[in-house]
Design a protein around this motif. Structure first.
Motif, short mmCIF file in Angstrom:
data_model
loop_
_atom_site.label_atom_id
_atom_site.label_comp_id
_atom_site.label_asym_id
_atom_site.label_seq_id
_atom_site.Cartn_x
_atom_site.Cartn_y
_atom_site.Cartn_z
N LYS A 196 0.74 -1.03 0.07
CA LYS A 196 -0.12 0.08 0.03
C LYS A 196 1.22 1.41 -0.22
N TYR A 251 6.38 -0.41 11.99
CA TYR A 251 5.69 -0.85 12.12
C TYR A 251 4.55 -2.17 12.74
N GLY A 300 1.61 -4.56 11.62
CA GLY A 300 0.64 -5.36 10.80
C GLY A 300 1.81 -5.78 9.30
N ARG A 323 -2.24 -4.46 20.31
CA ARG A 323 -2.99 -3.92 21.87
C ARG A 323 -1.67 -3.65 22.83
N ALA A 383 -5.53 -4.95 9.78
CA ALA A 383 -7.08 -4.51 9.06
C ALA A 383 -8.24 -5.21 10.43
#
Ligand SMILES: C[S@@+](CC[C@H](N)C(=O)[O-])C[C@H]1O[C@@H](n2cnc3c(N)ncnc32)[C@H](O)[C@@H]1O
Length: 229
Positions: free
Chosen positions: A57, A79, A81, A133, A153
């Motif tokens: 992306k 970074y 994900g 998290r 996501a």
């Protein structure tokens, strides 16, 4: 003959002229190794990896006109994900041996591929197999980082990026946040979802400078460029 030229303003980014088209590329930090099947181009003693906007992306964002580019040799990047390392590998090329990419990935299965494809060949990528998290659990991040890049996501993707930035981003540091609208709310218009997440960032003390839609490379995705006040 293939022509390769450095980008005028963005260090570590190159343009390869192939088939009458200019395509983004980075200089390969591990020559001979293709990470995700991308084409390798040799030119004047160096090797370049084409950067596929349909697979990464960040390449899509650059082709869609992203002006903010908080990357350069020596930068320290957190970074979130990392997945199997497609984009991580290009960021690793750009920050080069003086920089570092702390690559957080929650899935052990996916992280194994990250290790095999990327970490094994690149000393500037440090894998962290953890849930983003729980940033307090990362054992390996030392010092503050220049950039938090987040591509997770999940419904709470913006909150995850903010909590990581609060813990690890230096004051005035940058954030690039990929927003996957459909993971946040499938019932709302993607544009409205993105606006809501931008408001969330602003009310959390970030200055948002740009929002770039990632179509046609990724549908219902945007990248937000922000800076921590
Ligand atoms: C869209 S993919 C990332 C693609 C990657 N950034 C690239 O461009 O090559 C999202 C990744 O985030 C990971 N992920 C999802 N939730 C996570 C979490 N809470 N903590 C860390 N990683 C997470 C997924 O396992 C998946 O590999």
């Amino acid at each position: 003959m293939t022509r390769v030229k450095p980008d005028d303003v963005r260090p570590g980014l190159y343009w390869v002229e192939l088939g009458g088209r200019e395509q983004p590329a980075t200089k390969n930090l591990s020559p001979g190794i293709s990470v995700y099947g991308e084409q390798l181009i040799s030119h004047e003693g160096a090797e370049y990896r084409l950067w596929d906007p349909y697979r990464s992306k960040l390449a899509g964002a650059i082709l869609n006109g992203l002006k903010g580019y908080p990357l350069a040799p020596g930068r320290r990047v957190l970074y979130l994900g990392a997945s199997t390392g497609t984009t991580v590998s290009h960021v690793s090329d750009i920050v080069d041996v003086a920089g570092v990419v702390f690559a957080v990935e929650v899935s052990h299965r996916v992280a194994r591929e990250l290790l095999e494809r990327v970490v094994k060949y690149r000393r500037n990528v440090i894998p962290i197999v953890e849930d983003a998290r729980r940033p307090e659990r990362y054992g390996f991040v030392y010092g503050k980082v220049d950039l938090v890049y987040s591509d997770i996501a999940q419904q709470d993707q913006t909150e995850i990026a903010i909590s990581n930035a609060r813990k690890y981003l230096k004051p005035g540091g940058d954030m690039l946040l990929i927003i996957k609208a459909r993971s946040i709310d499938v019932t709302k218009e993607p544009g409205d979802v993105v606006k809501g997440e931008v408001d969330r960032l602003r009310s959390s003390g970030f200055n948002v400078s740009e929002v770039v839609d990632l179509a046609p490379y990724d549908k219902d995705h945007a990248i937000v460029s922000a800076r921590m006040a």
